[in-house]
Design a protein around this motif. Structure first.
Motif: not given
Length: 225
Positions: A46-52
């Motif tokens: 989810r941290t990657v999703l947020c960065a996107m």
């Protein structure tokens, strides 16, 4: 959530982000990402999703690829994720988020011009908003097709101010993501955040206001609508 100032602003124009602010599309993007990764036995970070969030598709997919250790090219991931997204979307309307129509009506009554600045494509923008008849309520829209650099680069918001023929300092941007916030502030605009559930509040430092929804009393007071 309280704004940093409760004094009304001098507002000449308002620019809306699209995904996660006007329409509830983020769950669709998350589900398509989850399905793509499940085919590979990889869990969604989810941290990657947020960065996107808030970035153009190719830029977002590069973050997605790197963050999950995938070996496919960005183009291969783009094709697959697009197919999955449209399968999930189907023929249904993407839901509007609360307060969009009402805020547009209030701004219109006050004669405050409005625009859209999104990292999505024009084709997608028209696909999701045309069923609601909302595009006619905006002076113009800018998409990833209209800029060289996507958010968090300020290009799209600088172009919006230029199209309005106004100083960015008198333009208010409504956003939901850290990347959108950075783009707006770098352009010299005020930025109000209606944060997505994925976004840690610590990532929103520098926002001129953080509100719970588009009809929050403090937002209406700041915009004088």
């Amino acid at each position: 959530m309280q704004p940093q100032s409760v004094m009304p602003w001098s507002v000449r124009c308002v620019v809306f982000d699209l995904d996660g602010l006007m329409i509830d599309s983020e769950p669709l993007f998350e589900e398509s990402a989850r399905r793509l990764l499940a085919r590979r036995g990889v869990a969604l970070q989810r941290t990657v999703l947020c960065a996107m969030m808030g970035t153009p598709a190719r830029q977002a997919l590069q973050v997605f690829r790197d963050g999950h250790g995938l070996t496919e090219t960005v183009e291969e991931l783009r094709i697959e994720s697009s197919q999955l997204f449209h399968e999930i979307l189907g023929e249904e309307r993407v839901k509007l988020l609360p307060g969009v129509v009402e805020l547009l009506e209030r701004l219109e009554k006050k004669g405050i011009p409005r625009a859209i600045a999104t990292s999505s494509s024009r084709r997608y923008l028209e696909r999701v908003l045309t069923p609601y008849g909302l595009l006619e309520h905006f002076a113009f829209s800018l998409t990833c097709d209209d800029v060289t650099h996507g958010k968090p680069h300020p290009e799209i918001y600088k172009k919006a101010a230029a199209r309005f023929d106004q100083s960015a300092a008198e333009m208010v941007v409504l956003e939901d993501s850290p990347n959108g916030l950075r783009a707006a502030k770098a352009a010299g605009a005020r930025c109000v955040i209606v944060p997505h559930a994925l976004v840690p509040l610590d990532d929103l430092e520098g926002a001129d206001a953080i509100v719970s929804n588009l009809l929050a009393p403090e937002l209406l007071q700041l915009l004088q609508v």
